[in-house]
Structure formats: C-alpha cells, structure tokens
Write an enzyme that holds these catalytic residues in place. Sequence first.
Site, PDB file in Angstrom:
ATOM      1  N   HIS A  52    -102.126 -50.349  50.682  1.00  0.00           N
ATOM      2  CA  HIS A  52    -103.224 -50.412  51.650  1.00  0.00           C
ATOM      3  C   HIS A  52    -103.122 -51.660  52.516  1.00  0.00           C
ATOM      4  O   HIS A  52    -103.190 -51.595  53.751  1.00  0.00           O
ATOM      5  CB  HIS A  52    -104.566 -50.394  50.917  1.00  0.00           C
ATOM      6  CG  HIS A  52    -104.939 -49.057  50.376  1.00  0.00           C
ATOM      7  ND1 HIS A  52    -106.217 -48.751  49.972  1.00  0.00           N
ATOM      8  CD2 HIS A  52    -104.206 -47.931  50.172  1.00  0.00           C
ATOM      9  CE1 HIS A  52    -106.266 -47.503  49.542  1.00  0.00           C
ATOM     10  NE2 HIS A  52    -105.047 -46.992  49.648  1.00  0.00           N
ATOM     11  N   SER A 106    -101.778 -43.037  52.271  1.00  0.00           N
ATOM     12  CA  SER A 106    -102.789 -44.053  52.562  1.00  0.00           C
ATOM     13  C   SER A 106    -102.221 -45.271  53.287  1.00  0.00           C
ATOM     14  O   SER A 106    -102.854 -45.819  54.187  1.00  0.00           O
ATOM     15  CB  SER A 106    -103.475 -44.501  51.269  1.00  0.00           C
ATOM     16  OG  SER A 106    -104.127 -43.426  50.643  1.00  0.00           O
TER      17      SER A 106
END
Length: 241
Positions: A177, A126
């Site tokens: 993230h 991610s």
Amino acid sequence: MFIRTESFKEFIRFYPIVTSIIAINIVLYLLTVLPILPTNWLMAHFAGINIYIMQGELWRLVTPIFMHSGFAHLLFNCFSLVLFGPPLERAIGKGRFLLVYFLAGIGANIATLILEPLTYIHVGASGAIYGIFGFFIAIIVYRRDLLSQQNTQLILAITVIGVIMTFLQANVNVIAHLFGLLAGFLTGSAMIKTKLKAGYGATRPTNQWKSSARRLKGVPLSTILIFGGIILLAIIGLLSR
C-alpha cells in the site's frame, strides 16, 4: 469526476485499459475457482512468493497484480478500478495510465520482496490502485488547478483514511500500500514536471478534468446517490481487508 454515467459499451470504448485490467482480473479469478485447472495451480505459479522470486521467478513481480484471494477481494478491487481508474486514464492517456499502474504495482511488489520475509505470499491489485491515488496526489501538489475543490478534498480524504486503515487492519500488505502510493506519486510528479518543462499549457488538461463535472449536470439525484453508495462501499472494502 468519480461518478460513472456511461453505458457499458461507452465505458469499454472510453476506458479500454481499465476495462482490460478488470477483465483479466475476472478471468484469472474464475480460473482459480472453476474446475478447469488443477487446484491452486494459478496461485502456486503466479502469486507473489518472495522465496521463488529470489530464485529467479521474476514474473511474480507482475502477476500478483492480477491475482485475488477471494470474491470479495476481487469485487472491491474491481469497484475501485471502475471508480478511480477512468478519470486518470482519460486525462493522461492509455499508455501513460498503463505505465502508472504497472510501475506502482511492480514497485509495491519489489518493496514487499525487500522488506518482507522470504516466506511472505501476496496477491492483489491494491498496490497498483494506491498508485492511482498517488498520481492524484501529485496532481494536487503540482497542478491543483486541474481538479475541483470537491474532488481534491475527496482524494485527500481517501488517501489519509487509506494510510491510517492500512496500519489498523489485519492481513493487509502494508508495504504494498505505502510503496504503491509512493510509486504513483513519484511517477505522477515526473510526468507532470516533464509536461511543465515542455511548456504544457493548462487549458487542454483543465478542460479534460472539468468536463467530468459538466457531464454531471442533469444527472438524476438517484443516480448520484447510487454511485455515491458504490464509491463508499469500494473505499470501505479496499481499506478494511
């Protein structure tokens, strides 16, 4: 731009880096679930475990990018790579795409090491995928002429929703993230500014980006709807874990 109309063989030929990353992800996942290696051996040796990184196992800053904790985790990250990776790889080239991907992923893991407890464990692509989004944001900031208005709006919407959902969902590596996104943006900014200073003209890259839009002409509506649904599922899966 984000709708794939290539055949499987064309996809491999046009986007070898994206293909290779997906293949590595799948192989490593299969090795974690099939009775080939001792149970949890790969996770024990390659997951991002902060305390082990601090003890000198620096490869754990890289290997978590290719490890996944379950099939859904793998599936949604691979979907995201298939959808958002090819336009960037085609536009900036194989070497630069690989650099962006690794810098974002490693940057996210370093930030996780610094800001999370020593007992923190993490896996997943991610952070690197958010780095791709960050690079697109850099393009919007410095070279918006390289993207259509529709693609610009889509990228901005995905990024904003992604950041919001990062804080709302449980079991998400918020640090990865955010810092993956930041690393992608900074890398993209540096690359774009370097090209501009070197007199990099708008004609060639503009044609590269807009050729994707031209290829959509004549594509059946059913194909566009199918890929639109896949894009939606990938975004939901990436942002809701």
